[in-house]
Design a protein around this motif. Sequence first.
Motif, PDB file in Angstrom:
ATOM      1  N   LYS A  53       1.005  -1.097  -0.060  1.00 39.65           N
ATOM      2  CA  LYS A  53      -0.141  -0.033  -0.001  1.00 39.65           C
ATOM      3  C   LYS A  53       0.691   1.153   0.127  1.00 39.65           C
ATOM      4  O   LYS A  53       0.134   2.414  -0.295  1.00 39.65           O
ATOM      5  CB  LYS A  53      -0.845  -0.078   1.284  1.00 39.65           C
ATOM      6  N   ARG A  55       1.984   2.479   2.829  1.00 37.30           N
ATOM      7  CA  ARG A  55       1.182   2.973   3.941  1.00 37.30           C
ATOM      8  C   ARG A  55       2.322   3.417   5.304  1.00 37.30           C
ATOM      9  O   ARG A  55       2.871   2.442   5.393  1.00 37.30           O
ATOM     10  CB  ARG A  55       0.106   1.942   4.539  1.00 37.30           C
ATOM     11  N   SER A 140      -7.998  -1.334   3.735  1.00 40.84           N
ATOM     12  CA  SER A 140      -8.384  -1.208   2.489  1.00 40.84           C
ATOM     13  C   SER A 140      -7.399  -1.288   1.374  1.00 40.84           C
ATOM     14  O   SER A 140      -6.255  -1.092   1.784  1.00 40.84           O
ATOM     15  CB  SER A 140      -9.122   0.209   2.388  1.00 40.84           C
ATOM     16  N   ASN A 142      -6.323   0.022  -1.342  1.00 38.82           N
ATOM     17  CA  ASN A 142      -5.895   1.055  -2.326  1.00 38.82           C
ATOM     18  C   ASN A 142      -4.391   1.359  -1.871  1.00 38.82           C
ATOM     19  O   ASN A 142      -3.824   1.151  -0.774  1.00 38.82           O
ATOM     20  CB  ASN A 142      -6.945   2.320  -1.889  1.00 38.82           C
ATOM     21  N   SER A 148     -10.562   4.378  -1.534  1.00 38.84           N
ATOM     22  CA  SER A 148     -10.631   2.717  -1.152  1.00 38.84           C
ATOM     23  C   SER A 148     -11.425   2.184  -2.288  1.00 38.84           C
ATOM     24  O   SER A 148     -12.328   2.807  -2.785  1.00 38.84           O
ATOM     25  CB  SER A 148     -11.430   2.465  -0.257  1.00 38.84           C
ATOM     26  N   GLU A 177     -15.454   2.494   4.677  1.00 37.56           N
ATOM     27  CA  GLU A 177     -15.010   1.728   5.532  1.00 37.56           C
ATOM     28  C   GLU A 177     -15.738   1.434   6.924  1.00 37.56           C
ATOM     29  O   GLU A 177     -16.512   2.470   7.224  1.00 37.56           O
ATOM     30  CB  GLU A 177     -13.468   1.930   6.098  1.00 37.56           C
ATOM     31  N   HIS A 234      -6.132  12.015   2.616  1.00 36.73           N
ATOM     32  CA  HIS A 234      -6.633  10.593   2.361  1.00 36.73           C
ATOM     33  C   HIS A 234      -7.839  10.454   1.183  1.00 36.73           C
ATOM     34  O   HIS A 234      -8.551  11.455   1.053  1.00 36.73           O
ATOM     35  CB  HIS A 234      -7.353  10.096   3.731  1.00 36.73           C
TER      36      HIS A 234
HETATM   37 MG    MG Z   1      -7.975   2.625   4.184  1.00 37.82          MG
END
Ligand code: MG
Length: 339
Positions: A53, A55, A140, A142, A148, A177, A234
Amino acid sequence: MNTQVLPVNEESIALAAKLLQQGELVALPTETVYGIAADARNGEAVKKIFEAKGRPQDNPLIVHICGMEMLHGIVSEVPERAKKLAAAFWPGPLTMVMPRGPEVSEVTCAGLDTVGVRMPSHPVVQAVIKASGVAFAAPSANLSGKPSPTNAQDTFVDMDGRLPLILDGGESAVGVESTVVAVTGEHPMILRPGYVTKEQMEAVLGEEVLVNHAILEKLKDGEVARSPGMKYKHYAPKADVTILKGSFDAYRDYITAHAGDGVWALCFDGEEAQLPVPAISYGKEGDGISEAHNLFTVLRELDRKGAKTVYARCPLSDGVSMAVYNRLIRAAAFRVVEV
Ligand code: MG
Ligand code: AMP
């Protein structure tokens, strides 16, 4: 890495279960959005989620289970409130933040002493958990920062080459979500709004449920987030999004004054033809359920259309609309103009 997209059947579920047991990633449908799953106990497997991700590692993941008995080892205690909320809303789109148990990897919880747990209602997730015996961590599906995905095609766009398997189970029904609620502490507190609303939880608990102020407002400089997902811009498409708060007439007039190349309107059903720029609706005005269902799909559609500037109609901010407002305001990096 070659990424397979497979329809859901016995063989693909068995393959997903095997990959999870081996510490690999699987993207799969849930009733909220598509997720990327890895064994929540296996820190090395969970690290792959953060890599896929892009992330930040300080953003914790939600652990998914398919029965109350699976809580054992995942949480160290099941608070009374959690039992009541589980009886009312599980399986379903509600995540509860509880004291972390010994079996969950630190990587899953980003080093926190709490863990977010959810029992999803989607039959594919339930089947994969049952077949693998694995409680999995799943955010998620993405790339970090993007909207997402709510279908297998959008998941493939972001995850092609980053994980071995995407299960295609059609469109996610909810579209945003899960609601995240902290159930320890003096009062329960919503950390992320979703389909399960403050009012619904209050009716079950018979007490006030607080809403963390960072849900609808930007954090002040230097302020510490209660839930790390609150920090970042986001859910954003490539275009710059601005929310215009006011009547439809004022919205149309503002767009007329700011029309130009790459300008798009993100409006409500039935308003498209009345606007001076290309327009796309994200649902019925005042209907949080329809707006939640469409929002992320439409944000991705704007990317495909090449939108550069997007002016969005402002949703309500209570009930399910709180979730819509929370996502849209982050997609807009908190740009709201009163018109
Ligand atoms: Mg997410
Ligand atoms: P996603 O994985 O994209 O659904 O995002 C998960 C979100 O759940 C995070 O960004 C946090 O906001 C929230 N969350 C998960 N676990 C915790 C936790 N232990 N404490 C607080 N918030 C959490």
